[in-house]
Design a protein around this motif. Structure first.
Motif, PDB file in Angstrom:
ATOM      1  N   ARG A  67       2.225  -0.861  -8.662  1.00 41.36           N
ATOM      2  CA  ARG A  67       1.823  -1.882  -7.682  1.00 41.36           C
ATOM      3  C   ARG A  67       1.518  -1.294  -6.299  1.00 41.36           C
ATOM      4  O   ARG A  67       0.493  -1.645  -5.698  1.00 41.36           O
ATOM      5  CB  ARG A  67       2.913  -2.954  -7.569  1.00 41.36           C
ATOM      6  CG  ARG A  67       2.623  -4.041  -6.536  1.00 41.36           C
ATOM      7  CD  ARG A  67       3.707  -5.109  -6.537  1.00 41.36           C
ATOM      8  NE  ARG A  67       3.591  -5.967  -5.362  1.00 41.36           N
ATOM      9  CZ  ARG A  67       4.144  -5.699  -4.200  1.00 41.36           C
ATOM     10  NH1 ARG A  67       4.871  -4.589  -4.042  1.00 41.36           N
ATOM     11  NH2 ARG A  67       3.990  -6.521  -3.177  1.00 41.36           N
ATOM     12  N   PRO A  68       2.349  -0.412  -5.748  1.00 43.35           N
ATOM     13  CA  PRO A  68       2.002   0.154  -4.433  1.00 43.35           C
ATOM     14  C   PRO A  68       0.674   0.904  -4.450  1.00 43.35           C
ATOM     15  O   PRO A  68      -0.076   0.873  -3.471  1.00 43.35           O
ATOM     16  CB  PRO A  68       3.170   1.090  -4.136  1.00 43.35           C
ATOM     17  CG  PRO A  68       4.321   0.531  -4.915  1.00 43.35           C
ATOM     18  CD  PRO A  68       3.697   0.003  -6.170  1.00 43.35           C
ATOM     19  N   GLU A 121       5.357   1.466   2.269  1.00 39.52           N
ATOM     20  CA  GLU A 121       5.593   2.899   2.397  1.00 39.52           C
ATOM     21  C   GLU A 121       7.075   3.254   2.307  1.00 39.52           C
ATOM     22  O   GLU A 121       7.455   4.224   1.627  1.00 39.52           O
ATOM     23  CB  GLU A 121       5.015   3.409   3.716  1.00 39.52           C
ATOM     24  CG  GLU A 121       5.175   4.912   3.904  1.00 39.52           C
ATOM     25  CD  GLU A 121       4.475   5.414   5.147  1.00 39.52           C
ATOM     26  OE1 GLU A 121       3.654   6.328   5.023  1.00 39.52           O
ATOM     27  OE2 GLU A 121       4.757   4.887   6.246  1.00 39.52           O
ATOM     28  N   LYS A 122       7.925   2.494   2.974  1.00 43.02           N
ATOM     29  CA  LYS A 122       9.359   2.812   2.968  1.00 43.02           C
ATOM     30  C   LYS A 122       9.922   2.770   1.557  1.00 43.02           C
ATOM     31  O   LYS A 122      10.662   3.683   1.141  1.00 43.02           O
ATOM     32  CB  LYS A 122      10.108   1.825   3.868  1.00 43.02           C
ATOM     33  CG  LYS A 122      11.587   2.119   3.987  1.00 43.02           C
ATOM     34  CD  LYS A 122      12.281   1.137   4.947  1.00 43.02           C
ATOM     35  CE  LYS A 122      13.780   1.430   5.037  1.00 43.02           C
ATOM     36  NZ  LYS A 122      14.460   0.464   5.948  1.00 43.02           N
ATOM     37  N   GLU A 123       9.563   1.747   0.810  1.00 43.15           N
ATOM     38  CA  GLU A 123      10.040   1.614  -0.570  1.00 43.15           C
ATOM     39  C   GLU A 123       9.555   2.779  -1.437  1.00 43.15           C
ATOM     40  O   GLU A 123      10.315   3.359  -2.223  1.00 43.15           O
ATOM     41  CB  GLU A 123       9.537   0.292  -1.156  1.00 43.15           C
ATOM     42  CG  GLU A 123       9.819   0.111  -2.638  1.00 43.15           C
ATOM     43  CD  GLU A 123       9.020  -1.024  -3.249  1.00 43.15           C
ATOM     44  OE1 GLU A 123       8.799  -0.979  -4.475  1.00 43.15           O
ATOM     45  OE2 GLU A 123       8.603  -1.938  -2.510  1.00 43.15           O
ATOM     46  N   VAL A 124       8.292   3.145  -1.288  1.00 40.54           N
ATOM     47  CA  VAL A 124       7.720   4.234  -2.089  1.00 40.54           C
ATOM     48  C   VAL A 124       8.426   5.554  -1.796  1.00 40.54           C
ATOM     49  O   VAL A 124       8.799   6.301  -2.702  1.00 40.54           O
ATOM     50  CB  VAL A 124       6.202   4.365  -1.823  1.00 40.54           C
ATOM     51  CG1 VAL A 124       5.653   5.632  -2.458  1.00 40.54           C
ATOM     52  CG2 VAL A 124       5.469   3.149  -2.368  1.00 40.54           C
ATOM     53  N   ARG A 125       8.633   5.831  -0.511  1.00 38.52           N
ATOM     54  CA  ARG A 125       9.259   7.104  -0.133  1.00 38.52           C
ATOM     55  C   ARG A 125      10.704   7.179  -0.640  1.00 38.52           C
ATOM     56  O   ARG A 125      11.164   8.230  -1.086  1.00 38.52           O
ATOM     57  CB  ARG A 125       9.200   7.290   1.382  1.00 38.52           C
ATOM     58  CG  ARG A 125       7.776   7.399   1.906  1.00 38.52           C
ATOM     59  CD  ARG A 125       7.707   7.510   3.416  1.00 38.52           C
ATOM     60  NE  ARG A 125       7.862   8.903   3.819  1.00 38.52           N
ATOM     61  CZ  ARG A 125       8.920   9.384   4.440  1.00 38.52           C
ATOM     62  NH1 ARG A 125       9.950   8.599   4.714  1.00 38.52           N
ATOM     63  NH2 ARG A 125       8.969  10.651   4.781  1.00 38.52           N
ATOM     64  N   GLN A 171       2.408  10.479  -1.770  1.00 32.88           N
ATOM     65  CA  GLN A 171       3.642   9.712  -1.941  1.00 32.88           C
ATOM     66  C   GLN A 171       3.645   8.997  -3.294  1.00 32.88           C
ATOM     67  O   GLN A 171       4.658   8.965  -4.006  1.00 32.88           O
ATOM     68  CB  GLN A 171       3.778   8.661  -0.824  1.00 32.88           C
ATOM     69  CG  GLN A 171       3.913   9.221   0.581  1.00 32.88           C
ATOM     70  CD  GLN A 171       3.852   8.109   1.631  1.00 32.88           C
ATOM     71  OE1 GLN A 171       3.549   6.955   1.314  1.00 32.88           O
ATOM     72  NE2 GLN A 171       4.144   8.455   2.875  1.00 32.88           N
ATOM     73  N   LEU A 172       2.504   8.410  -3.640  1.00 28.61           N
ATOM     74  CA  LEU A 172       2.401   7.651  -4.880  1.00 28.61           C
ATOM     75  C   LEU A 172       2.455   8.561  -6.105  1.00 28.61           C
ATOM     76  O   LEU A 172       3.020   8.189  -7.143  1.00 28.61           O
ATOM     77  CB  LEU A 172       1.095   6.845  -4.866  1.00 28.61           C
ATOM     78  CG  LEU A 172       1.068   5.738  -3.806  1.00 28.61           C
ATOM     79  CD1 LEU A 172      -0.358   5.302  -3.500  1.00 28.61           C
ATOM     80  CD2 LEU A 172       1.898   4.550  -4.268  1.00 28.61           C
TER      81      LEU A 172
END
Length: 470
Positions: free
Chosen positions: A250-251, A453-457, A377-378
């Motif tokens: 999803r991100p 971004e915070k969640e992904v990192r 990041q992804l």
């Protein structure tokens, strides 16, 4: 999970330099197709060139040039996931990325050159078919080379800080070369015309020399890197599973939607320059070349301070800032009135256009560097989930959704020029490019606000470390 690695540190500066030279190499082939291509096939009034394709508008918005670009882009986009998937799975002794780059390099260079030697009479159906086929083949081999090249970046630079630093090197070396090329191709046409060549031959000479330069640059990464030194795990997924896993991220899809809208607008900004200069300012390609230099101070400032901005607000907010600056700098073009040198309104047009061009320079560092960092990041998130490095699939799926966007951007621009005019007497098509491109950039920036971004990192285990100016 992303762990610190000495991959980047162990790569010599010479190897890094040779690797990043690939970027301006394939960017030059892209400029041949986009900027010089539309200039050659739909020239501005007074350029001394003959219109090569029909200007009839059909289906409401499409011209022959726009349709050819769109068909080529769609064909290419369908190839992207396959290139990414098979590169991710490859165990070739030549390197799972280098193998594809070796296969792609020659066609990627040759076919943009062929574009400027169309058979048949200008405006004929033969020219349209030729344009469509050559574009489709070029785009496919562009992907064969470029997707693996980009996939190497998160494999060489394992941490976010290293990726910003590596992408800054790419941008600081490649950016000035690409910008200089934007000056040189316009000035080169002027030089060859001054030497007595007709306008068509002058363009062809510039194109042939550009292809030679692009080949040398694109060869450099193939010679520079030994993939056996990289610590990567090939994917074992089949095509259906690999594509489904990527599309269910999803991100990634949020990032992709924002990037699509931004690209749709940003891709018009470069090809618009010769039209703005000739129609709005009444000057020739030589002046268009000089105008591009107005971006240099902003570009230098952007590269010097981008790491400070990223350290303070993060990659996502930094790229939003950069895209907003680009969008705001494009919208005012729609308010201008065409003038002639030293005539009424000429000075104010010059001040506005040079000023807006300088402002655009500030944005370039951000969107040249940071989307690659965000996609990194992804890719880290996917590696933490699947245990394999599938960078090429992510670049492939990005290509699946964005290649047709580049083509759609060209189709929109060619429609504006053909339907609303590209002459001093009928300048509306040229004037509309700025507001349309700027508006799309601003919508793209708004889309990036939804990227988590915070969640992904956190989920990817991205390590927080300050990004230096190195």
């Amino acid at each position: 999970m992303t762990n610190p690695s000495d991959s980047l540190a162990s790569l010599s500066f010479r190897s890094r330099l040779l690797f990043v030279l690939g970027y301006p190499g394939f960017a030059i082939t892209s400029a041949l197709v986009s900027s010089i291509g539309i200039y050659f096939y739909l020239p501005p009034a007074g350029a001394g060139l003959e219109t090569q394709v029909s200007e009839e508008v059909f289906l409401g918005v499409l011209t022959a040039y726009g349709l050819a670009r769109l068909i080529g882009g769609v064909v290419d986009s369908l190839a992207d996931p396959f290139v990414g998937h098979f590169s991710d799975r490859s165990t070739s002794k030549l390197g799972r990325r280098r193998l594809f780059m070796i296969v792609g390099i020659v066609p990627m260079i040759v076919f943009p050159g062929l574009l400027f030697f169309p058979p048949g009479a200008p405006g004929s159906f033969d020219v349209f078919i030729f344009l469509t086929v050559v574009l489709a083949v070029y785009y496919i081999f562009f992907t064969v080379y470029v997707a693996p090249w980009f996939a190497l970046i998160p494999e060489i630079a394992k941490t976010e800080a290293d990726r910003v630093s590596f992408s800054r090197l790419r941008a600081m070396i490649g950016g000035p070369i690409v910008m200089a090329y934007g000056v040189i191709w316009l000035a080169g046409i002027d030089v060859f015309k001054s030497a007595g060549l007709d306008a068509t031959t002058a363009v062809q000479m510039v194109v042939v020399l550009s292809c030679v330069l692009a080949f040398v640059m694109c060869l450099a990464p193939i010679l520079a890197l030994d993939e056996s030194e990289l610590d990567v795990v090939p994917s074992t997924m089949d095509m259906k599973e690999a594509l489904g896993t990527t599309l269910s991220n999803r991100p990634f899809m949020i990032y992709l939607a924002a990037q699509i809208i931004f690209i749709l607008g940003m891709s018009m900004t470069g090809p618009a320059v010769p039209y703005i200069v000739r129609i709005i300012l009444g000057r020739d390609e030589g002046f268009a070349a000089m105008l591009s230099l107005a971006m240099l101070p902003g570009i230098l400032i952007g590269f010097a301070f981008i790491h400070l901005l990223v350290n303070r607000v993060g990659p996502r907010n930094s790229v939003i800032f950069s895209i907003v600056v680009m969008g705001i700098s494009m919208v005012p073009y729609g308010l201008l009135t065409p003038s002639v040198p030293d005539g009424p309104g000429d000075l104010i047009n010059l001040i506005i256009i040079v000023g807006l061009t300088a402002i655009k320079g500030l944005a370039i560092a951000g969107f040249m560097i940071l989307p690659t960092v965000i996609l990194g990041q992804l890719i880290d998130l996917d590696e933490a989930t699947t245990g394999a490095n599938r960078a090429a699939m992510y670049y492939g799926v990005q290509g699946l959704f964005t290649k047709w966007v580049y083509a759609a951007s060209a189709a929109i621009m060619s429609y504006l020029l053909s339907a609303y005019g590209r002459s001093v007497e009928e300048p509306l098509g040229v004037l509309l490019i700025g507001p349309v491109a700027g508006g799309l950039c601003l919508f793209g920036a708004a889309g990036y606000l939804f990227y988590p971004e915070k969640e992904v990192r956190e989920r990817a285990g991205v390590i927080d470390e300050p990004i230096s100016a190195r």
